[in-house]
Motif scaffolding. Structure first.
Motif, PDB file in Angstrom:
ATOM      1  N   ARG A  71      12.609 -19.666  26.959  1.00 38.59           N
ATOM      2  CA  ARG A  71      12.818 -20.553  25.815  1.00 38.59           C
ATOM      3  C   ARG A  71      12.241 -21.948  26.101  1.00 38.59           C
ATOM      4  O   ARG A  71      11.558 -22.539  25.254  1.00 38.59           O
ATOM      5  N   ILE A  72      12.476 -22.423  27.314  1.00 39.24           N
ATOM      6  CA  ILE A  72      11.968 -23.751  27.707  1.00 39.24           C
ATOM      7  C   ILE A  72      10.438 -23.738  27.767  1.00 39.24           C
ATOM      8  O   ILE A  72       9.778 -24.684  27.312  1.00 39.24           O
ATOM      9  N   LYS A  90      17.943 -24.255  39.200  1.00 36.39           N
ATOM     10  CA  LYS A  90      19.119 -23.363  39.165  1.00 36.39           C
ATOM     11  C   LYS A  90      19.267 -22.581  40.459  1.00 36.39           C
ATOM     12  O   LYS A  90      20.145 -21.714  40.577  1.00 36.39           O
ATOM     13  N   TRP A  98      17.262 -16.070  19.367  1.00 40.03           N
ATOM     14  CA  TRP A  98      17.409 -17.503  19.424  1.00 40.03           C
ATOM     15  C   TRP A  98      16.285 -18.218  18.708  1.00 40.03           C
ATOM     16  O   TRP A  98      15.167 -17.760  18.638  1.00 40.03           O
ATOM     17  N   GLY A 141      20.543 -14.984  32.265  1.00 36.96           N
ATOM     18  CA  GLY A 141      20.662 -16.221  31.494  1.00 36.96           C
ATOM     19  C   GLY A 141      19.590 -17.232  31.879  1.00 36.96           C
ATOM     20  O   GLY A 141      18.946 -17.841  31.014  1.00 36.96           O
ATOM     21  N   VAL A 142      19.376 -17.397  33.172  1.00 40.42           N
ATOM     22  CA  VAL A 142      18.380 -18.372  33.646  1.00 40.42           C
ATOM     23  C   VAL A 142      16.967 -17.936  33.230  1.00 40.42           C
ATOM     24  O   VAL A 142      16.151 -18.754  32.793  1.00 40.42           O
ATOM     25  N   SER A 193      15.991 -15.909  30.689  1.00 41.05           N
ATOM     26  CA  SER A 193      15.736 -16.013  29.245  1.00 41.05           C
ATOM     27  C   SER A 193      15.654 -17.480  28.826  1.00 41.05           C
ATOM     28  O   SER A 193      14.836 -17.853  27.974  1.00 41.05           O
ATOM     29  N   GLU A 194      16.450 -18.324  29.455  1.00 37.67           N
ATOM     30  CA  GLU A 194      16.380 -19.757  29.152  1.00 37.67           C
ATOM     31  C   GLU A 194      15.038 -20.336  29.632  1.00 37.67           C
ATOM     32  O   GLU A 194      14.455 -21.207  28.956  1.00 37.67           O
TER      33      GLU A 194
END
Ligand code: MG
Ligand code: MG
Length: 262
Positions: free
Chosen positions: A139-140, A165, A260, A132-133, A135-136
């Motif tokens: 995105r960021i 994180k 996304w 999750g971290v 892939s985020e």
């Protein structure tokens, strides 16, 4: 050589390369399950590229330090503590593994390069959070790729999110410019300082690839002269997109359909 800007027509061609590459990742993702070998996944990607008249960008890619060891496969399949450049083979995926699938496609002279890390069956809460971290972070990073900002702003956005994180980013391995060559200028590090590095301009195309570690960022290269893994044996993950900087913001060239939205 410097940074090579691409015309809108060239970016369209790169979108085609990116689309085929995304499809190869998608078809492999559907096959990821306990018991499948990484060689079987490699064959799936090879078939997608062949069917679309594309060729693999990784196969026979030169090894800078060991010229007699060019890259022997279509994809990188990196499992658990392996970060990048895992060589596909007879290894079977097991329940609880995470696997980074990285593929490069050449189509009508241009390259698309993207990667995803996937769970194999049920995975630990720690592994799920790592995916999750990471892939985020991608995105960021993509969202930060706006004309008029510096590459350091993109790098800093990725680094500060990941470290916030409680994870670490790889230092020695970076994203890169992409175009007619898989590796062009500039480097796209996952760590850096705001307002530093090249200014982003419309027509720039590059691969962003956050590489995130649960533990230490110390890495080593395995005996096969390619595979990069964490020294402490802890998990790591890797997501990648090739993007274009446009007047209207970042455009993901390797996006697949139901992904996304930025
Ligand atoms: Mg890649
Ligand atoms: Mg890359």
């Amino acid at each position: 050589m410097g940074i090579i800007l691409k015309s809108p027509a060239e970016i369209e061609l790169m979108r085609e390369a990116g689309r085929i590459n995304a499809l190869a990742l998608w078809e492999m993702a559907k096959a990821v399950r306990p018991g499948v070998t990484t060689h079987e996944l490699d064959c799936i990607a090879a078939e997608v590229l062949r069917k679309h008249g594309a060729t693999p960008a990784f196969l026979n890619y030169p090894n800078r330090e060991f010229p007699e060891k060019p890259y022997p496969a279509v994809i990188n399949a990196s499992i658990n503590a392996e970060l990048v450049h895992g060589i596909p083979g007879k290894r079977r995926l097991r329940e609880g593994d995470i696997i980074s699938l990285d593929c490069g496609t050449i189509y009508r002279g241009f390259v698309g390069d993207s990667a995803i890390t996937l769970p194999v069956g049920r995975i630990s809460a720690q592994a799920r959070q790592l995916l999750g971290v990471t892939s985020e972070a991608l995105r960021i990073g993509v969202a930060a790729c706006r004309a008029g900002t510096h590459m350091g702003d993109v790098s800093f956005a990725i680094q500060s999110f990941v470290e916030g994180k409680g994870y670490r980013v790889a230092r020695e391995y970076t994203g890169h410019g992409v175009g007619r060559e898989m590796h062009e200028e500039p480097d796209v590090p996952n760590w850096g300082h705001p307002d530093r590095g090249p200014l982003l301009k419309p027509g720039m195309t590059f691969a962003l690839e956050p590489m995130v570690m649960v533990g230490s960022e110390e890495l080593y290269i395995k005996n096969n002269h390619w595979t990069v893994a964490t020294v402490d044996g802890q998990l790591c993950a890797h997501f990648e997109h090739t993007i274009a900087v446009t007047e209207n913001g970042p455009f993901i060239l390797t996006r697949w359909e139901d992904e996304w939205k930025i």
